[in-house]
Design an enzyme around this catalytic site. Structure first.
Site, PDB file in Angstrom:
ATOM      1  CE1 TYR A   4      -2.782  -3.410   1.333  1.00  0.00           C
ATOM      2  CE2 TYR A   4      -3.917  -2.019  -0.272  1.00  0.00           C
ATOM      3  CZ  TYR A   4      -3.786  -3.231   0.389  1.00  0.00           C
ATOM      4  OH  TYR A   4      -4.645  -4.260   0.120  1.00  0.00           O
ATOM      5  CG  ASN A  54     -11.562   3.123  -7.853  1.00  0.00           C
ATOM      6  OD1 ASN A  54     -11.644   1.900  -7.998  1.00  0.00           O
ATOM      7  ND2 ASN A  54     -11.896   3.976  -8.800  1.00  0.00           N
ATOM      8  CG  HIS A  65     -13.639  -1.684  -1.391  1.00  0.00           C
ATOM      9  ND1 HIS A  65     -13.552  -2.180  -2.681  1.00  0.00           N
ATOM     10  CD2 HIS A  65     -14.731  -2.289  -0.852  1.00  0.00           C
ATOM     11  CE1 HIS A  65     -14.538  -3.049  -2.885  1.00  0.00           C
ATOM     12  NE2 HIS A  65     -15.266  -3.123  -1.792  1.00  0.00           N
ATOM     13  N   GLY A  75     -16.613   1.320 -14.785  1.00  0.00           N
ATOM     14  CA  GLY A  75     -15.249   0.819 -14.653  1.00  0.00           C
ATOM     15  C   GLY A  75     -15.047  -0.235 -13.591  1.00  0.00           C
ATOM     16  CB  THR A  76     -16.642  -2.052 -11.252  1.00  0.00           C
ATOM     17  OG1 THR A  76     -16.403  -3.130 -10.339  1.00  0.00           O
ATOM     18  CG2 THR A  76     -18.122  -1.943 -11.548  1.00  0.00           C
ATOM     19  CG  ASP A  99     -12.967  -5.212 -21.419  1.00  0.00           C
ATOM     20  OD1 ASP A  99     -12.190  -4.974 -20.460  1.00  0.00           O
ATOM     21  OD2 ASP A  99     -12.677  -5.011 -22.599  1.00  0.00           O
ATOM     22  CB  ALA A 149     -14.173   5.741 -17.771  1.00  0.00           C
TER      23      ALA A 149
HETATM   24  N1  APR Z   1     -12.661   2.736 -19.021  1.00  0.00           N
HETATM   25  C1  APR Z   1     -13.690   2.009 -18.520  1.00  0.00           C
HETATM   26  N2  APR Z   1     -13.546   0.791 -17.950  1.00  0.00           N
HETATM   27  C2  APR Z   1     -12.291   0.296 -17.899  1.00  0.00           C
HETATM   28  C3  APR Z   1     -11.168   0.990 -18.401  1.00  0.00           C
HETATM   29  C4  APR Z   1     -11.399   2.265 -18.984  1.00  0.00           C
HETATM   30  N3  APR Z   1     -10.392   2.995 -19.496  1.00  0.00           N
HETATM   31  N4  APR Z   1     -10.071   0.207 -18.208  1.00  0.00           N
HETATM   32  C5  APR Z   1     -10.491  -0.912 -17.605  1.00  0.00           C
HETATM   33  N5  APR Z   1     -11.824  -0.877 -17.431  1.00  0.00           N
HETATM   34  C6  APR Z   1     -12.691  -1.878 -16.812  1.00  0.00           C
HETATM   35  C7  APR Z   1     -12.296  -3.306 -17.109  1.00  0.00           C
HETATM   36  O1  APR Z   1     -12.981  -3.767 -18.271  1.00  0.00           O
HETATM   37  C8  APR Z   1     -12.775  -4.038 -15.842  1.00  0.00           C
HETATM   38  O2  APR Z   1     -14.095  -4.535 -16.022  1.00  0.00           O
HETATM   39  O3  APR Z   1     -12.553  -1.714 -15.424  1.00  0.00           O
HETATM   40  C9  APR Z   1     -12.793  -2.961 -14.771  1.00  0.00           C
HETATM   41  C10 APR Z   1     -11.731  -3.159 -13.701  1.00  0.00           C
HETATM   42  O4  APR Z   1     -12.049  -4.337 -13.016  1.00  0.00           O
HETATM   43  P1  APR Z   1     -11.147  -4.759 -11.761  1.00  0.00           P
HETATM   44  O5  APR Z   1      -9.719  -4.655 -12.131  1.00  0.00           O
HETATM   45  O6  APR Z   1     -11.691  -6.051 -11.285  1.00  0.00           O
HETATM   46  O7  APR Z   1     -11.406  -3.615 -10.674  1.00  0.00           O
HETATM   47  P2  APR Z   1     -12.681  -3.419  -9.750  1.00  0.00           P
HETATM   48  O8  APR Z   1     -13.907  -3.904 -10.457  1.00  0.00           O
HETATM   49  O9  APR Z   1     -12.658  -2.024  -9.266  1.00  0.00           O
HETATM   50  O10 APR Z   1     -12.364  -4.409  -8.521  1.00  0.00           O
HETATM   51  C11 APR Z   1     -13.315  -4.414  -7.474  1.00  0.00           C
HETATM   52  O11 APR Z   1     -11.913  -5.900  -6.208  1.00  0.00           O
HETATM   53  O12 APR Z   1      -9.808  -6.496  -5.645  1.00  0.00           O
HETATM   54  C12 APR Z   1     -10.927  -5.870  -5.183  1.00  0.00           C
HETATM   55  O13 APR Z   1     -11.041  -4.198  -3.547  1.00  0.00           O
HETATM   56  C13 APR Z   1     -10.642  -4.427  -4.866  1.00  0.00           C
HETATM   57  O14 APR Z   1     -12.072  -2.515  -5.182  1.00  0.00           O
HETATM   58  C14 APR Z   1     -11.525  -3.654  -5.825  1.00  0.00           C
HETATM   59  C15 APR Z   1     -12.601  -4.674  -6.177  1.00  0.00           C
END
Ligand code: APR
Length: 234
Positions: A58, A94, A111, A177-178, A205, A221
């Site tokens: 971290y 995030n 988180h 973006g998740t 995606d 995004a």
């Molecule tokens: N614009 C939009 N979406 C995007 C971009 C972009 N430029 N780049 C990547 N993505 C999308 C990907 O397609 C993916 O679906 O963002 C998503 C990221 O997914 P993860 O890496 O799994 O992140 P997140 O969904 O925030 O993870 C959730 O998991 O590990 C734990 O605590 C951690 O908060 C996190 C949680």
């Protein structure tokens, strides 16, 4: 998709909204979970077993924050926050500070935050900027128990009652973006739909949750979010 009958909005953001600012996501190519095992850096057991490794993970991510800036997606959400007359809550998964630095105010970090340290003894959270060595002393209780203020897997996310109340009142739920891989955040779309909200996903995606959304828009995004905010503000 977006009609005039929208007054209360809940927006969920994930790592994808910060990707174009240069912060790594978790599960994409070069994702954080490609270089580290969750079990080694993001569980209470990992902290008990090897605090130095967890704190270093971290510390590295906290140091990176000074190298990045908000992108047009963060800026657009901050503009929406300033201009939207109804209720609006940005719930971010995030732990970066890019939403705040763009000016978002109606925001919560479910988180935790890299720029906060949590006392494992008394529960006090304090702003934190630099490295956080294991054994750092809490200014409140004096115990050497400060840890990263990050919600580890197996721990309860922050402010779930506030989030559930906002979802119950939402007319529109937007996920940005998740990957929808982690609960409870991945279930918010179903809660919102259950309460009659419109649901929209903006993602690069298709995600594990796309099936549950009324509409999914695929793309970066930095393009999709400003376009949505223009649509909402008219
Ligand atoms: N614009 C939009 N979406 C995007 C971009 C972009 N430029 N780049 C990547 N993505 C999308 C990907 O397609 C993916 O679906 O963002 C998503 C990221 O997914 P993860 O890496 O799994 O992140 P997140 O969904 O925030 O993870 C959730 O998991 O590990 C734990 O605590 C951690 O908060 C996190 C949680």
């Amino acid at each position: 998709m977006v009609g005039l009958d929208i007054h209360n909005i809940v927006i969920l953001t994930g790592a994808g909204i910060s990707a174009e600012s240069g912060l790594a996501t978790f599960r994409g190519p070069d994702g954080l979970w490609e270089g580290h095992r969750v079990e080694d850096v993001c569980t209470p057991q990992a902290l008990a077993r090897n605090a130095a490794l967890v704190h270093r993970f971290y510390d590295e991510r906290r140091a990176k924050l000074s190298e990045v800036t908000p992108n047009p997606a963060h800026e657009a959400l901050a503009a929406l926050d300033r201009a939207w007359p109804g209720d609006l809550l940005i719930v971010t998964q995030n732990v970066d500070d890019l939403h705040e630095r763009a000016g978002a105010a109606r925001l919560l970090h479910m988180h935790g935050e890299l720029k906060s340290a949590l006392c494992a003894a008394c529960g006090r959270a304090v702003p934190w900027r630099g490295p956080l060595p294991p054994g750092s002393v809490c200014g409140g209780c004096g115990q050497p128990r400060l840890r990263p203020d990050i919600v580890f897997f197996g721990e309860m996310p922050y402010e779930m009652e506030r989030i559930d109340a906002a979802l119950a009142d939402a007319d529109l739920f937007v996920s940005i973006g998740t990957s929808s891989a982690v609960y409870p955040a991945a279930g918010f779309v179903q809660t919102a739909r259950h309460h009659g909200a419109r649901t929209l996903e903006l993602n690069l995606d298709p995600s594990a949750g796309s099936f549950y959304f009324e509409e999914s828009r695929l793309g970066p995004a930095s393009e999709l979010v400003p376009a949505l905010v223009r649509e909402l503000l008219g």
